[in-house]
Design a protein around this motif. Structure first.
Motif, mmCIF file in Angstrom:
data_model
loop_
_atom_site.group_PDB
_atom_site.id
_atom_site.type_symbol
_atom_site.label_atom_id
_atom_site.label_comp_id
_atom_site.label_asym_id
_atom_site.label_seq_id
_atom_site.Cartn_x
_atom_site.Cartn_y
_atom_site.Cartn_z
ATOM 1 N N PRO A 66 0.791 -1.236 0.000
ATOM 2 C CA PRO A 66 0.000 0.000 0.000
ATOM 3 C C PRO A 66 0.831 1.300 0.000
ATOM 4 N N THR A 67 2.042 1.277 0.575
ATOM 5 C CA THR A 67 2.774 2.552 0.699
ATOM 6 C C THR A 67 4.254 2.435 0.347
ATOM 7 N N GLU A 68 4.709 1.306 -0.102
ATOM 8 C CA GLU A 68 6.146 1.088 -0.268
ATOM 9 C C GLU A 68 6.577 1.331 -1.716
ATOM 10 N N TRP A 69 7.786 1.885 -1.868
ATOM 11 C CA TRP A 69 8.424 2.063 -3.173
ATOM 12 C C TRP A 69 9.687 1.216 -3.189
ATOM 13 N N VAL A 70 9.852 0.393 -4.240
ATOM 14 C CA VAL A 70 10.961 -0.565 -4.275
ATOM 15 C C VAL A 70 11.719 -0.423 -5.595
ATOM 16 N N HIS A 71 13.018 -0.726 -5.548
ATOM 17 C CA HIS A 71 13.858 -0.770 -6.740
ATOM 18 C C HIS A 71 13.696 -2.135 -7.421
ATOM 19 N N CYS A 72 13.394 -2.148 -8.697
ATOM 20 C CA CYS A 72 13.221 -3.396 -9.442
ATOM 21 C C CYS A 72 13.830 -3.247 -10.825
ATOM 22 N N ALA A 73 14.555 -4.257 -11.252
ATOM 23 C CA ALA A 73 15.052 -4.292 -12.627
ATOM 24 C C ALA A 73 13.972 -4.868 -13.533
ATOM 25 N N LEU A 74 14.056 -4.548 -14.815
ATOM 26 C CA LEU A 74 13.082 -5.062 -15.762
ATOM 27 C C LEU A 74 13.151 -6.588 -15.834
ATOM 28 N N GLU A 75 11.971 -7.221 -15.828
ATOM 29 C CA GLU A 75 11.820 -8.682 -15.912
ATOM 30 C C GLU A 75 12.552 -9.387 -14.768
ATOM 31 N N SER A 76 12.565 -8.774 -13.602
ATOM 32 C CA SER A 76 13.166 -9.396 -12.422
ATOM 33 C C SER A 76 12.074 -10.030 -11.565
ATOM 34 N N ARG A 77 12.487 -10.856 -10.635
ATOM 35 C CA ARG A 77 11.539 -11.500 -9.731
ATOM 36 C C ARG A 77 10.858 -10.472 -8.840
ATOM 37 N N GLU A 78 11.606 -9.427 -8.464
ATOM 38 C CA GLU A 78 11.023 -8.389 -7.620
ATOM 39 C C GLU A 78 9.914 -7.646 -8.355
ATOM 40 N N LEU A 79 10.156 -7.342 -9.645
ATOM 41 C CA LEU A 79 9.138 -6.646 -10.418
ATOM 42 C C LEU A 79 7.920 -7.531 -10.643
ATOM 43 N N LEU A 80 8.137 -8.847 -10.838
ATOM 44 C CA LEU A 80 7.009 -9.767 -11.012
ATOM 45 C C LEU A 80 6.151 -9.810 -9.748
ATOM 46 N N ALA A 81 6.800 -9.781 -8.583
ATOM 47 C CA ALA A 81 6.042 -9.775 -7.333
ATOM 48 C C ALA A 81 5.203 -8.507 -7.197
ATOM 49 N N VAL A 82 5.753 -7.372 -7.607
ATOM 50 C CA VAL A 82 4.989 -6.119 -7.566
ATOM 51 C C VAL A 82 3.799 -6.190 -8.516
ATOM 52 N N CYS A 83 4.005 -6.770 -9.698
ATOM 53 C CA CYS A 83 2.913 -6.881 -10.673
ATOM 54 C C CYS A 83 1.788 -7.771 -10.144
ATOM 55 N N LEU A 84 2.124 -8.873 -9.519
ATOM 56 C CA LEU A 84 1.085 -9.789 -9.018
ATOM 57 C C LEU A 84 0.302 -9.173 -7.871
ATOM 58 N N SER A 107 8.753 0.979 -24.313
ATOM 59 C CA SER A 107 7.340 1.028 -24.698
ATOM 60 C C SER A 107 6.432 1.452 -23.560
ATOM 61 N N ARG A 108 6.946 1.528 -22.354
ATOM 62 C CA ARG A 108 6.150 1.858 -21.176
ATOM 63 C C ARG A 108 5.045 0.823 -20.954
ATOM 64 N N ARG A 109 5.297 -0.394 -21.381
ATOM 65 C CA ARG A 109 4.341 -1.478 -21.192
ATOM 66 C C ARG A 109 5.066 -2.688 -20.621
ATOM 67 N N ILE A 110 4.392 -3.374 -19.708
ATOM 68 C CA ILE A 110 4.894 -4.624 -19.130
ATOM 69 C C ILE A 110 3.781 -5.655 -19.255
ATOM 70 N N LYS A 111 4.069 -6.808 -19.871
ATOM 71 C CA LYS A 111 3.080 -7.860 -20.045
ATOM 72 C C LYS A 111 3.480 -9.085 -19.237
ATOM 73 N N VAL A 112 2.502 -9.638 -18.530
ATOM 74 C CA VAL A 112 2.721 -10.814 -17.677
ATOM 75 C C VAL A 112 1.744 -11.901 -18.109
ATOM 76 N N LYS A 113 2.262 -13.091 -18.405
ATOM 77 C CA LYS A 113 1.442 -14.238 -18.789
ATOM 78 C C LYS A 113 1.181 -15.087 -17.561
ATOM 79 N N LEU A 114 -0.129 -15.339 -17.263
ATOM 80 C CA LEU A 114 -0.534 -16.064 -16.059
ATOM 81 C C LEU A 114 -1.257 -17.350 -16.428
ATOM 82 N N THR A 115 -1.028 -18.387 -15.629
ATOM 83 C CA THR A 115 -1.757 -19.650 -15.731
ATOM 84 C C THR A 115 -2.419 -19.917 -14.396
ATOM 85 N N VAL A 116 -3.759 -20.069 -14.406
ATOM 86 C CA VAL A 116 -4.499 -20.214 -13.151
ATOM 87 C C VAL A 116 -5.442 -21.410 -13.244
ATOM 88 N N HIS A 117 -5.799 -21.940 -12.067
ATOM 89 C CA HIS A 117 -6.810 -22.990 -11.910
ATOM 90 C C HIS A 117 -7.976 -22.429 -11.115
#
Length: 510
Positions: A66-84, A107-117
């Motif tokens: 809710p209030t945190e700002w974090v450093h993340c590299a592109l396509e990193s695990r940290e950025l994926l966690a922020v996206c989820l 491109s200012r766009r990030i795409k994440v492919k998800l597989t869910v049950h």
């Protein structure tokens, strides 16, 4: 109506027809096959497919609710966690897999492919694959907003050294850079006697003070000032200040110890040289090679100042030298440890400016017999001609005060040479080193002391790295820093195809 053939009934297991496409299937609560069920039910309907992410281009951090700002590299695990964490309905399904889909970095766009049950219609489990597109929008974080508002800091650390020579301050700057102790600072401002560090919280400032106490002998004072208060909610807004004072000593300073302190340090001679300054002050007696060290608590209990600083060094030429044998040494009762790296020697000197004019030589004893030979140049303090105003020195008998105290070997040809290496600085403009002779002496100390430069990050200078060591007719035996001890300076150039938007997404530091 289509009928089920007899061969389709196996061992008494009943089969039914799909109510939509009439395909033979096993019975289920929906009475539909999986393809038809997917056309009717969407398990990802509560999960948004278009999401906006916020990125602060000033500090290059992503917003993590809710209030945190974090450093993340592109396509990193940290950025994926922020996206989820940005997906609100993801807790209604079971996440099986997630990964990035490649997009242009600018491109200012990030795409994440998800597989869910997900379970539908009474226990039927469906698997679905979909892509969520994140739009990166610029938004200034709270820390950068306070920085732009010019009233952003809540804690201040003032580092000061009340001494004429500032080599210890330059050494501290390199220690901070090596250990990255300045990462949480909101701003750094050089001062005439030191540095000012600004922080958002008191805890961050306190961490910096603890770091300073671990690398240098210091003393500190703490104060706070009330900025505002709310009497209804009983909340207060303070600004905290930490005043940190470093001992006013530097490498190669000459000091006269108080009488009480000499007994605590193993009956060492009162007049000693500062060998180095780490989390303790290390002394060496040039007449006996005895060594001692003193912590910050002892220094502030018996404070003293230097009687001679490196700015007062004078060049002398060694005319004769004789090594002092161990049997000829005279030690005081209860003497402490003696350095095994140094060799005592008797030398006869003449001032370099009087060479060929004055035939009289001056005798002195030095601890540098292992590096000196007749004809060498040395830098020394001439106490006979100095006018030192020191209470501890006035209490000594004249026969205990040496006329000459040799500090180090001098290489006069090094003055105008070009160094193949460089150092980084806390401020981009390098205000701390502009027109500073102390900084040049600090660079000489790094070349002469391998132990000292182990705590300093030394980088190759691309402008001078290809210059041979002896290109400027420098003494080949003069100490220098080898290529193996230098680090490659990371340089990140702008992309020539950049349209101006992508710089905000590029990470890294130069």
């Amino acid at each position: 109506m289509q009928h089920i053939k007899e061969e389709e009934v196996e061992h008494g297991v009943a089969r039914i027809l799909c109510c939509k496409c009439a395909v033979v299937i096993e019975p289920n609560p929906a009475n539909m096959c999986v393809p038809c069920l997917r056309t009717v039910v969407d398990i990802t309907e509560d999960i948004p497919k278009q999401v906006t992410m916020y990125f602060c281009k000033a500090c290059e951090r992503y917003f993590q609710p809710p209030t945190e700002w974090v450093h993340c590299a592109l396509e990193s695990r940290e950025l994926l966690a922020v996206c989820l964490k940005k997906l609100k309905g993801l807790n209604k399904v079971k996440l099986i897999d997630a990964g990035f889909v490649w997009t242009e970095p600018h491109s200012r766009r990030i795409k994440v492919k998800l597989t869910v049950h997900g379970e539908v219609l009474g226990g039927i489990t469906l698997q679905q694959v979909f892509i969520v597109e994140y739009t990166v929008a610029n938004q200034m974080c709270d820390d950068c907003h306070r920085n732009e508002a010019q009233d952003f800091w809540h804690a201040l650390v003032q580092v000061r050294q009340k001494a004429e020579n500032k080599k210890t301050i330059h050494y501290l700057e390199q220690l901070i850079l090596k250990h990255k102790a300045h990462e949480n600072t909101l701003g750094i401002k050089p001062n005439g006697e030191g540095l000012d560090f600004y922080y958002h919280t008191e805890a961050q400032a306190r961490k910096m003070v603890d770091f300073l106490g671990s690398v240098l002998p210091i003393r500190q004072q703490h104060s706070k000032r009330l900025i505002s208060q709310d009497i209804h909610s009983n909340t207060y807004n303070y600004k905290f200040s930490y005043s940190v004072e470093i001992v006013p000593l530097s490498k190669d300073s000459l000091v006269c110890l108080p009488k009480n302190l000499t007994h605590q340090l193993g009956s060492i001679s009162p007049i000693v040289l500062v060998q180095r300054v780490t989390n303790a002050v290390h002394f060496i007696d040039p007449t006996s090679a005895q060594i001692a060290e003193m912590n910050s608590l002892t220094y502030w209990r018996y404070p003293f100042k230097s009687i001679c600083d490196p700015k007062q060094l004078t060049e002398y030429i060694i005319m004769e030298m004789e090594i002092v044998l161990a049997k000829d040494r005279k030690f005081f009762p209860g003497q402490g440890a003696v350095s095994s790296k140094h060799v005592l020697a008797d030398v006869w000197l003449v001032k370099a400016s009087e060479l060929g004019i004055n035939e009289d030589t001056i005798h002195s004893r030095t601890h540098l017999g292992h590096v000196l030979k007749p004809g060498d140049s040395v830098l020394a303090y001439c106490l006979a001609d100095s006018n030192a105003n020191d209470a501890n020195l006035d209490k000594l008998n004249e026969d205990k005060i040496p006329d000459i105290v040799i500090v180090k070997k001098h290489y006069p040809d090094r003055a105008g040479r070009r160094r193949r290496w460089k150092l980084k600085h806390l401020t981009e403009d390098g205000m701390l080193v502009d027109n500073n002779k102390d900084y040049d002496e600090f660079l000489d100390d790094l070349e002469e002391d391998p132990t000292m430069r182990q705590n300093v990050n030394i980088f190759k200078d691309p402008n001078n790295i290809n210059i041979p060591v002896d290109a400027d007719e420098v003494d080949p035996h003069a100490p220098h820093i080898t290529l193996e001890e230098m680090l490659d300076d990371l340089q990140i150039d702008d992309d020539p195809m950049d349209d101006g938007e992508g710089d905000e997404m590029d990470g890294g530091e130069s």
